[in-house]
Design a protein around this motif. Structure first.
Motif, short mmCIF file in Angstrom:
data_model
loop_
_atom_site.label_atom_id
_atom_site.label_comp_id
_atom_site.label_asym_id
_atom_site.label_seq_id
_atom_site.Cartn_x
_atom_site.Cartn_y
_atom_site.Cartn_z
N PHE A 9 0.96 -1.37 -0.07
CA PHE A 9 -0.51 -0.04 -0.18
C PHE A 9 0.95 1.42 0.01
O PHE A 9 0.34 2.57 -0.70
N GLY A 37 0.30 1.94 -3.29
CA GLY A 37 -1.08 1.89 -3.50
C GLY A 37 -1.08 2.99 -3.47
O GLY A 37 -2.04 4.10 -4.02
N GLU A 77 -12.90 7.22 2.01
CA GLU A 77 -12.08 5.90 1.37
C GLU A 77 -12.52 4.82 2.18
O GLU A 77 -12.48 4.82 3.65
N LYS A 78 -12.92 3.28 1.56
CA LYS A 78 -13.07 2.25 1.69
C LYS A 78 -11.95 1.31 2.28
O LYS A 78 -11.39 0.84 1.31
N THR A 79 -11.49 0.83 2.62
CA THR A 79 -10.51 -0.12 2.88
C THR A 79 -11.14 -1.37 3.44
O THR A 79 -11.41 -1.34 4.90
N MET A 80 -11.14 -2.92 2.38
CA MET A 80 -11.29 -3.44 2.65
C MET A 80 -10.39 -5.01 3.17
O MET A 80 -9.66 -5.72 2.09
N CYS A 81 -10.24 -4.96 4.12
CA CYS A 81 -8.88 -5.72 4.96
C CYS A 81 -9.68 -7.27 4.66
O CYS A 81 -9.40 -8.10 4.87
N THR A 130 -14.10 -8.70 6.20
CA THR A 130 -15.58 -7.68 6.46
C THR A 130 -16.40 -8.47 7.60
O THR A 130 -17.02 -9.25 7.00
#
Lengths: 305, 96
Positions: free
Chosen positions: A81, A85, A217-221, A223
């Protein structure tokens, strides 16, 4: 001579008794608005070791947890990231606001570090990943051993993020207070206060679910919390995260999850009916019918992180 | 799920089912970076539900005995899988 020895022993015992008590009685003071620029000072200020003297059992549990490995267990993802990223895909400067998209959960105390120190830590992550990829064990070990001193410490959950589940109601935590899950009055060398959030799933959900940064911002490590609320709770599940991962004997601040075989066995059931028969008219070929039922008894989807 | 000859270990039949999440970026492409993933294709096991699976297969005509095993693995990483539960049964097919 004997008298001198006896006196010496007495003084030694006395000092031995006094010094730990002094250490215990020493007030825990945390920085309020001051940003720390030195790596060692940063580590020592927020280290869980400061809590160890009075809370050895909890410290020992935490030491075995993945919270204690929150940086070194995610080197590859975070380095990617920070190296790809942010600068290459998003073409944004590598500043603390962007770094918080990882560190807000993996190293919440970073808010008390200067931009320079935060960049130094990011540099260590990238260095560790590069060394790992190139097979340079010495370089990797050097970066790894420094990074392993950074983690989600007691102060992170019991202060920095304690009100995350309900900041509107509770406001900001006082930096000098250690928040606990019990409303009982506690005598301690630091101020304490009761935080009802600590016993809720909402407290864990902040990080163990889709993370929403301050800019949206959505961070999807992972769920986890989404399947907890919309799967487990929606279908009648009523336990909190803590009731499975913390309260049962032997778990506590270790927070075992998928790395723990007992947890996996508790969460996953398997029923298999296996039957042999002969198939096909007049050919009577040996055949097998296997009927398997998998049962997810956990409070969230499996697998998840 | 594996069916093998108990005396030689030769595998007669093997099949597997996998449960996982596929992370998708905003254009519907499979991605691995947490910052890239905006949607998921959920192929995992949902909570509080059971999932049936069926394996139906034939064996060579002269088979007399077979060992059928069902193992449930949890894989933390691609090559780091832990067996969580297992059921094994030996089936016999007497000569007709």
């Amino acid at each position: 001579m004997r008298k001198t020895l006896a006196l010496g022993a007495l003084v030694f015992c006395f000092l031995g008794l006094i010094f730990p008590l002094q250490a215990l009685a020493q007030k825990l003071i945390f920085p309020k608005d001051k940003l720390i620029d030195n790596f060692d000072e940063f580590v020592q200020t927020f280290s869980s070791r400061r809590c160890q003297a009075c809370h050895p059992r909890v410290y020992h549990q935490w030491e075995q947890s993945y919270h204690a490995r929150s940086l070194v267990d995610s080197i590859k993802r975070m380095a990617s990231f920070f190296a790809v990223g942010i600068p290459k895909e998003w073409q944004k400067p590598l500043n603390k606001k962007e770094m918080l998209k990882c560190f807000d959960c993996h190293l919440p105390q970073i808010r008390y570090a200067t931009d320079r120190l935060a960049l130094e830590i990011v540099g260590m992550l990238i260095e560790a990943q590069k060394a790992r990829e190139s097979g340079d064990k010495v370089r990797f070990q050097k970066a790894y051993s420094r990074l392993s001193r950074l983690n989600i410490t007691c102060y992170a959950c019991h202060n920095i993020v304690v009100y995350r589940a309900s900041p509107g109601l509770f406001g900001k935590p006082d930096p000098q207070t250690i928040y606990t899950s019990t409303p009982k009055k506690i005598k301690a060398p630091h101020a304490t206060a009761f935080a009802p959030t600590l016993k809720t799933a909402a407290f864990c959900a902040w990080c163990h679910g889709i993370y929403v940064a301050s800019d949206g911002e959505k961070t999807m490590c992972n769920t986890l919390s989404q399947s907890y609320y919309h799967g487990y709770i929606a279908l009648g599940g009523r336990k909190s995260c803590q009731e499975c991962h913390m309260y049962p004997p032997g778990r506590g601040h270790r927070f075992p999850g998928a790395h723990d075989l007992d947890m996996l066995r508790e969460g996953l059931g398997l029923d298999a009916e296996i039957r042999g028969f002969r198939y096909g008219v007049e050919e009577w070929v040996p055949a097998v019918d296997v009927e398997v039922t998998l049962i997810n008894r956990a409070g969230h989807r499996i697998p998840d992180g | 799920m594996t069916a093998k000859d108990p005396s030689t270990g030769k595998v007669w039949y093997r099949a597997k089912r996998e449960y996982f999440e596929v992370g998708l970026d905003i254009q519907g492409r499979m991605r691995y970076g947490a910052w890239q993933i905006k949607e998921i294709l959920d192929l995992s096991l949902p909570p509080r539900l059971s999932r049936p699976e069926r394996f139906l297969f034939t064996l060579p005509p002269d088979t007399r005995e077979v060992e059928v095993g069902v193992t449930l693995y949890y894989c933390l990483k691609d090559h780091q899988c832990t067996p969580v539960r297992q059921t094994v049964r030996r089936l016999r097919y007497p000569r007709l």
